[in-house]
Design an enzyme around this catalytic site. Structure first.
Site, PDB file in Angstrom:
ATOM      1  N   CYS A 311     -10.526 -13.005   8.231  1.00 54.67           N
ATOM      2  CA  CYS A 311     -10.142 -13.183   6.828  1.00 54.67           C
ATOM      3  C   CYS A 311     -10.461 -14.604   6.412  1.00 54.67           C
ATOM      4  O   CYS A 311     -10.299 -15.525   7.203  1.00 54.67           O
ATOM      5  CB  CYS A 311      -8.637 -13.007   6.656  1.00 54.67           C
ATOM      6  N   THR A 314      -9.813 -19.413   0.190  1.00 54.69           N
ATOM      7  CA  THR A 314      -9.650 -20.742  -0.400  1.00 54.69           C
ATOM      8  C   THR A 314      -8.524 -20.591  -1.397  1.00 54.69           C
ATOM      9  O   THR A 314      -8.548 -19.663  -2.226  1.00 54.69           O
ATOM     10  CB  THR A 314     -10.929 -21.189  -1.150  1.00 54.69           C
ATOM     11  N   ARG A 320     -14.129 -22.619  -6.089  1.00 56.03           N
ATOM     12  CA  ARG A 320     -15.360 -23.001  -6.799  1.00 56.03           C
ATOM     13  C   ARG A 320     -15.695 -24.472  -6.619  1.00 56.03           C
ATOM     14  O   ARG A 320     -16.293 -25.097  -7.471  1.00 56.03           O
ATOM     15  CB  ARG A 320     -15.284 -22.675  -8.292  1.00 56.03           C
ATOM     16  N   GLY A 322     -16.884 -25.401  -3.408  1.00 54.44           N
ATOM     17  CA  GLY A 322     -17.738 -25.405  -2.220  1.00 54.44           C
ATOM     18  C   GLY A 322     -16.976 -25.243  -0.910  1.00 54.44           C
ATOM     19  O   GLY A 322     -17.591 -25.203   0.156  1.00 54.44           O
ATOM     20  N   TYR A 323     -15.640 -25.107  -0.968  1.00 59.22           N
ATOM     21  CA  TYR A 323     -14.879 -24.965   0.281  1.00 59.22           C
ATOM     22  C   TYR A 323     -15.133 -23.615   0.956  1.00 59.22           C
ATOM     23  O   TYR A 323     -15.130 -23.514   2.181  1.00 59.22           O
ATOM     24  CB  TYR A 323     -13.378 -25.130   0.023  1.00 59.22           C
ATOM     25  N   GLU A 345     -15.862  -9.754   9.257  1.00 59.27           N
ATOM     26  CA  GLU A 345     -15.285  -8.415   9.318  1.00 59.27           C
ATOM     27  C   GLU A 345     -15.370  -7.746   7.941  1.00 59.27           C
ATOM     28  O   GLU A 345     -15.231  -8.413   6.916  1.00 59.27           O
ATOM     29  CB  GLU A 345     -13.816  -8.558   9.736  1.00 59.27           C
ATOM     30  N   SER A 349     -14.443  -8.623   0.195  1.00 56.67           N
ATOM     31  CA  SER A 349     -13.982  -8.518  -1.201  1.00 56.67           C
ATOM     32  C   SER A 349     -15.151  -8.865  -2.128  1.00 56.67           C
ATOM     33  O   SER A 349     -16.188  -9.336  -1.665  1.00 56.67           O
ATOM     34  CB  SER A 349     -12.832  -9.496  -1.440  1.00 56.67           C
TER      35      SER A 349
END
Ligand code: ACO
Length: 445
Positions: A311, A314, A320, A322-323, A345, A349
Site C-alpha cells: 500500500c 501520501t 502533488r 512529488g512524494y 500489489e 487505485s
C-alpha cells in the site's frame, strides 16, 4: 455534517418524528375540530401539483438516482447511498449520503435536499447483491493470504456477508482528522474500534499515531509522548527528508495505527490487526520539532508474487508535490538492493495507477532516449527493477511497441519520446541511492 442526526441503516420508512402532531381526535360533542390553518408551504403544495408530486417522493429511498448540485455549482448524477433524519426536522426532513457516479467514492458526501433536483429522480431501486458479487469478482480477483489491508477473500463471502460488509463501509465514519499542524478531510471509511463510533473527528499524535477523541486528550498526550520520529531505523536521509523502516512485528501498535490512518484514504482495503508480516517505510520531513510524516508504503517481508509494495499513501496535505513518485522510486531502489524485480500489489487505485504510469513512463523513456542501439524488455527490467509485464503494458499504452518481421520491437523515435515525456508530468523528488543505508529483511525468528 451534523453529528446529531440519526443514521438509518435498514432503509425502512422512518419512525414518526417526535414533533409530529398527534392523530386528530373528535371534539367532545362529536363534531370535528376545525382544521388547522394551512401553512404557506402547504398552501403552495395544494396549488402546485408538481411540488405535491415531488413531496410525495420524500423521503427519497436509498438507491434513488437523481441529479445533485456539487461544489462546482453544476448538477451531476448521484446515487443515494444512505439517508438520515435531521434532528428536530419534520417527517420528511432528511440528509442524503450520495455517491457521484462519475467520480471516485472519496467524493461521496452528505447533502441537503435543496441540492437535489427532484425533477430528475430516476428510480428507487437498489442494486442486487448478486450484481455486486459479479463486479467484485471482476475487479477484486486478487487473493491475499495475509493481513494488513486489501480485499482478501471477498470472493468467498456469501451474498449476506458481502452485503453486511458493504453496508458497514459505505458511509464515511470519521470526516476529519487532526495530524500535526494539519486538519485533513478524510476520503473513506476506516474500521476504528467501536468506541470511536460516535466520533466525527479524531486527533492523532503525529509521532506515535495514537488517536484520541478530544483535542485536550491529544494536548495532554503530546506533553508525555517522547517519540519525535517513527519507531524504527532511519535508512535514508537527504536534506530534510528521512525514511524510517518500521517492522510491524516489533512496533505493532504503531503499525496498526498507521493502517487505521491510511485506510481513511485508501478504498478497497480491509484492515486487519496482524501487521507482523509487513515492513512500513515512513517518509518524513524533519525540522527541529521532529520528523513529520508525509506518507508511507508497506511491503511484505516475503512476497511470493514479487510485490515490492503493498500500500502507498501520501497524506493529502502533501500530495502533488512529488512524494508519491519518490515513494515509488524508493520501493524500486529497495528491489535493486535485493537483486529482484518488483511490482505493486493490485488493484491499483485511480491515483495509484496515474502515479505508477507516470513513474514507469518517465524512467523507461529516459533510458530509451539515452540508449544507443537495441534494448530488450528484459534488459530494461534488469536496469530498473520494474517487472517485465509493467514495462510491456506501459510501452504498449504509449504505442511504442510494434510487431515487425515476426517479433515485437520497441520503436523509440526521439520526437515521440519527448512528447510522451512531456505528457508524463514532473519527475518527482529524486531518490539519492547513495544515501540509502539498508540491508534486505532477514527473518530473525
Ligand atoms: C498499491 C496501492 O496501494 S494502490 C493505492 C494508491 N494509494 C492511494 O490511492 C491513496 C490515496 N492517494 C495517494 O496517497 C496519492 O494520490 C498517491 C500516493 C497515489 C500519489 O501521491 P502524490 O504525492 O500526490 O504523487 P506525486 O506528487 O508524485 O504525483 C504523482 C502523479 O500522479 C498523478 N496524480 C496524483 N494525484 C493526482 C490528482 N489528484 N489528479 C490528477 N493526477 C494526479 C499526476 O500525474 C502526478 O504527477 P504530476 O503532479 O507530475 O502531474
Amino acid at each position: 455534517m451534523g453529528s446529531s442526526a440519526n443514521t438509518e441503516t435498514n432503509g425502512n420508512a422512518p419512525p414518526p418524528s417526535s414533533n409530529q402532531k398527534p392523530p386528530a381526535t373528535n371534539g367532545v360533542d362529536g363534531s370535528h375540530p376545525p382544521p388547522p390553518p394551512l401553512t404557506p408551504d402547504q398552501a403552495i403544495i395544494e396549488s402546485d401539483p408538481s411540488k405535491k408530486r415531488k413531496m410525495g417522493m420524500l423521503p427519497l429511498e436509498v438507491g434513488t438516482r437523481v441529479m445533485c448540485r456539487w461544489r462546482d455549482g453544476k448538477h451531476h448524477p448521484v446515487k443515494v447511498i444512505e439517508r438520515r433524519r435531521i434532528h428536530n426536522g419534520g417527517q420528511n426532513d432528511y440528509e442524503y449520503y450520495v455517491h457521484y457516479t462519475e467520480f471516485n467514492r472519496r467524493l461521496d458526501e452528505w447533502t441537503q435536499l435543496d441540492q437535489l433536483d427532484l425533477d430528475s429522480v430516476e428510480c428507487a431501486v437498489d442494486e442486487k447483491v448478486e450484481d455486486k458479487v459479479t463486479s467484485l469478482k471482476m475487479t477484486r480477483h486478487q487473493k491475499r493470504k495475509i493481513d494488513e489491508t486489501h480485499i482478501e477473500g471477498h470472493e468467498e463471502l456469501d451474498a449476506a456477508s458481502l452485503r453486511e460488509h458493504e453496508e458497514f463501509t459505505k458511509v464515511k465514519n470519521i470526516s476529519t482528522i487532526e495530524l500535526g499542524k494539519y486538519e485533513i478531510e478524510t476520503w473513506y471509511f476506516s474500521p476504528f474500534p467501536p468506541e470511536y463510533n460516535d466520533c466525527v473527528k479524531l486527533f492523532f499524535c503525529e509521532f506515535c499515531l495514537n488517536f484520541m477523541k478530544r483535542k485536550e486528550q491529544l494536548q495532554r498526550h503530546m506533553r508525555k509522548c517522547d517519540l519525535k520520529h517513527p519507531p524504527g531505523d532511519e535508512i535514508y536521509r537527504s536534506g530534510t527528508l528521512s525514511m524510517f523502516e518500521v517492522d510491524g512485528k516489533k512496533n505493532k501498535v504503531y503499525a496498526q495505527n498507521l493502517c487505521y490512518l491510511a485506510k481513511l484514504f485508501l478504498d478497497h482495503k480491509t484492515l486487519y490487526y496482524d501487521v507482523d508480516l509487513f515492513l512500513f517505510y515512513v517518509l518524513c520531513e524533519c525540522d527541529d520539532r521532529g520528523c513529520h510524516m508525509v506518507g508511507y508504503f508497506s511491503k511484505e517481508k516475503h512476497s511470493e508474487e514479487a510485490y515490492n509494495l503493498a500500500c502507498i499513501l501520501t497524506l493529502p496535505s502533501y500530495q502533488r508535490k512529488g512524494y508519491g513518485k519518490f515513494l515509488i522510486a524508493f520501493s524500486y531502489e529497495l528491489s535493486k538492493k535485493e537483486g529482484k524485480v518488483g511490482t505493486p500489489e493490485r488493484p491499483l487505485s485511480d491515483l495509484g495507477l496515474l502515479s505508477y504510469r507516470g513513474y514507469w513512463t518517465r524512467v523507461l523513456l529516459e533510458i530509451l532516449k539515452k540508449h544507443k542501439g537495441n534494448i530488450s524488455i528484459k534488459e530494461l527490467s534488469d536496469v530498473t527493477a520494474i517487472k517485465a509485464e509493467d514495462i510491456l503494458s506501459t510501452l504498449q499504452s504509449l504505442e511504442l511497441i510494434q510487431y515487425r518481421k515476426g517479433q515485437h520491437v520497441i520503436c523509440a523515435d526521439p520526437k515521440v519520446l519527448d512528447r510522451h515525456l512531456k505528457a508524463a508530468g514532473r519527475g518527482g523528488l529524486d531518490v539519492d541511492a547513495s544515501k540509502l543505508i539498508w540491508t534486505p529483511y532477514k527473518d530473525q525468528s
